[in-house]
Design a protein around this motif. Structure first.
Motif, PDB file in Angstrom:
ATOM      1  N   SER A  44      -7.052  -8.945 -12.018  1.00 47.99           N
ATOM      2  CA  SER A  44      -6.224  -7.927 -10.949  1.00 47.99           C
ATOM      3  C   SER A  44      -4.570  -8.555 -10.963  1.00 47.99           C
ATOM      4  O   SER A  44      -4.561  -9.757 -10.950  1.00 47.99           O
ATOM      5  N   SER A  45      -3.534  -7.771 -10.678  1.00 50.98           N
ATOM      6  CA  SER A  45      -2.228  -8.531 -10.470  1.00 50.98           C
ATOM      7  C   SER A  45      -2.256  -9.564  -9.379  1.00 50.98           C
ATOM      8  O   SER A  45      -2.603  -9.012  -8.216  1.00 50.98           O
ATOM      9  N   PRO A  46      -1.380 -10.492  -9.345  1.00 51.68           N
ATOM     10  CA  PRO A  46      -1.037 -11.383  -8.300  1.00 51.68           C
ATOM     11  C   PRO A  46      -0.270 -10.578  -7.492  1.00 51.68           C
ATOM     12  O   PRO A  46       0.311 -11.398  -6.350  1.00 51.68           O
ATOM     13  N   GLN A  47       0.610  -9.495  -7.933  1.00 50.12           N
ATOM     14  CA  GLN A  47       1.407  -8.985  -7.140  1.00 50.12           C
ATOM     15  C   GLN A  47       0.893  -7.882  -6.407  1.00 50.12           C
ATOM     16  O   GLN A  47       0.332  -6.881  -6.883  1.00 50.12           O
ATOM     17  N   TYR A  48       1.035  -7.819  -5.081  1.00 47.40           N
ATOM     18  CA  TYR A  48       0.456  -6.805  -4.217  1.00 47.40           C
ATOM     19  C   TYR A  48       1.117  -6.840  -2.886  1.00 47.40           C
ATOM     20  O   TYR A  48       1.754  -7.569  -2.563  1.00 47.40           O
ATOM     21  N   GLU A  49       0.989  -5.760  -2.069  1.00 46.64           N
ATOM     22  CA  GLU A  49       1.239  -5.514  -0.748  1.00 46.64           C
ATOM     23  C   GLU A  49       0.126  -5.616   0.034  1.00 46.64           C
ATOM     24  O   GLU A  49      -1.043  -4.883  -0.097  1.00 46.64           O
ATOM     25  N   ARG A  50       0.016  -6.046   1.233  1.00 48.48           N
ATOM     26  CA  ARG A  50      -0.775  -6.269   2.419  1.00 48.48           C
ATOM     27  C   ARG A  50      -0.637  -5.224   3.363  1.00 48.48           C
ATOM     28  O   ARG A  50       0.459  -5.685   4.002  1.00 48.48           O
ATOM     29  N   PHE A  51      -1.638  -4.689   3.869  1.00 51.62           N
ATOM     30  CA  PHE A  51      -1.642  -4.050   5.091  1.00 51.62           C
ATOM     31  C   PHE A  51      -2.881  -4.517   5.960  1.00 51.62           C
ATOM     32  O   PHE A  51      -4.008  -4.263   5.537  1.00 51.62           O
ATOM     33  N   VAL A  52      -2.345  -4.838   7.117  1.00 50.90           N
ATOM     34  CA  VAL A  52      -3.522  -5.081   8.090  1.00 50.90           C
ATOM     35  C   VAL A  52      -3.505  -4.445   9.316  1.00 50.90           C
ATOM     36  O   VAL A  52      -2.248  -4.482   9.803  1.00 50.90           O
ATOM     37  N   ASN A  53      -4.382  -3.549   9.645  1.00 53.44           N
ATOM     38  CA  ASN A  53      -4.337  -2.717  10.818  1.00 53.44           C
ATOM     39  C   ASN A  53      -3.044  -1.775  10.630  1.00 53.44           C
ATOM     40  O   ASN A  53      -2.351  -1.421  11.612  1.00 53.44           O
ATOM     41  N   GLY A  54      -2.742  -1.290   9.273  1.00 49.76           N
ATOM     42  CA  GLY A  54      -1.731  -0.652   8.952  1.00 49.76           C
ATOM     43  C   GLY A  54      -0.320  -1.120   9.036  1.00 49.76           C
ATOM     44  O   GLY A  54       0.831  -0.487   8.743  1.00 49.76           O
ATOM     45  N   ARG A  55      -0.219  -2.494   9.291  1.00 55.35           N
ATOM     46  CA  ARG A  55       0.952  -3.044   9.174  1.00 55.35           C
ATOM     47  C   ARG A  55       1.464  -4.004   7.937  1.00 55.35           C
ATOM     48  O   ARG A  55       0.524  -4.708   7.605  1.00 55.35           O
ATOM     49  N   LEU A  56       2.583  -3.473   7.320  1.00 54.86           N
ATOM     50  CA  LEU A  56       2.766  -4.016   5.898  1.00 54.86           C
ATOM     51  C   LEU A  56       3.252  -5.383   6.193  1.00 54.86           C
ATOM     52  O   LEU A  56       4.055  -5.789   7.220  1.00 54.86           O
ATOM     53  N   GLY A  57       2.595  -6.312   5.238  1.00 54.40           N
ATOM     54  CA  GLY A  57       2.732  -7.947   5.409  1.00 54.40           C
ATOM     55  C   GLY A  57       2.042  -8.782   6.240  1.00 54.40           C
ATOM     56  O   GLY A  57       2.379 -10.016   6.593  1.00 54.40           O
ATOM     57  N   ALA A  58       1.557  -8.101   7.306  1.00 58.44           N
ATOM     58  CA  ALA A  58       0.888  -8.930   8.280  1.00 58.44           C
ATOM     59  C   ALA A  58      -0.428  -9.735   7.569  1.00 58.44           C
ATOM     60  O   ALA A  58      -0.975  -9.624   6.644  1.00 58.44           O
TER      61      ALA A  58
END
Length: 231
Positions: A44-58
């Motif tokens: 999988s690509s090492p580039q991704y966006e992370r959402f924690v409890n709906g919060r981007l980048g948390a």
């Protein structure tokens, strides 16, 4: 039939049975990071966006169970390789030189490691051969607008939920590729004006149409390109 997500939810409940909410959140964060590492190791690509409890980048450790922790991966390698394959399939094939001259440009630089492209990047695919514009306008033995525009249409249908595609004629400055931009050495073809009152050239007393600025000698050519953005 149970999905992988259902199995994960069931396994998490078993693994965290009897734990306090804070401990459950810690286990969830640990599990998510372990699964992320496995996914990247698996291709999988090492580039991704992370959402924690709906919060981007948390960060994962800030999760409040039951979460979720969601990773949205960039699929640039998949879409770029598909576009390149379609362009090469449609390209003129006399020597193979043209088909091997497509380049991928991000931020004014040629890139070859597609998995490292940021998710929010704009990706350009063009061809550095000086006759590329002739290919797109139907003068190299392939139908007009079949190469870049035709590929754009195929890609837009295939990846319509995730990527946005368009075709443009680009001005390419120096420094992108040694062969770019190509400077025209002769004027464009002479086009006869219609000899009737509807023709502005005829009314002005000219037998031919005025030459276009972008086909005049000394001008850099514009390059047809597919422009790709994530939705």
């Amino acid at each position: 039939m149970a999905t992988g997500f259902e199995f994960f939810e069931r396994d998490l409940k078993v693994a965290t049975a009897g734990l306090e909410p804070e401990a459950i959140s810690r286990e969830l964060a640990k599990f998510a990071k372990e699964e992320l590492a496995k996914a990247i190791a698996g291709g999988s690509s090492p580039q991704y966006e992370r959402f924690v409890n709906g919060r981007l980048g948390a960060v994962e450790e800030s999760v409040v169970a039951p979460g979720p922790i969601l990773y949205v991966f960039s699929n640039w390698p998949l879409v770029i390789n598909a576009a390149l394959a379609e362009l090469q399939k449609r390209a003129p094939r006399r020597s193979g030189r043209f088909a091997s001259s497509f380049i991928v440009v991000v931020g004014g630089q040629i890139v070859s490691e597609f998995s490292a492209i940021p998710a929010d990047a704009e990706v350009l695919i063009t061809n550095f051969q000086p006759y590329v514009r002739k290919a797109e306008v139907g003068r190299l033995g392939i139908p007009k607008r079949r190469l870049f525009d035709g590929t754009k249409n195929v890609m837009a249908r295939r990846f319509r939920e995730a990527f946005r595609f368009e075709t443009r004629f680009l001005n390419v400055g120096g420094g992108v590729h040694p062969m770019m931009p190509y400077i025209l050495k002769g004027s464009g073809p002479i086009r006869l004006a219609a000899q009737n009152a509807k023709s502005a050239a005829f009314r002005a007393g000219r037998a031919v149409l005025a030459g276009r600025k972008d086909t005049a000698a000394g001008q850099p050519i514009t390059y047809p390109a597919i422009v790709i953005n994530m939705v």
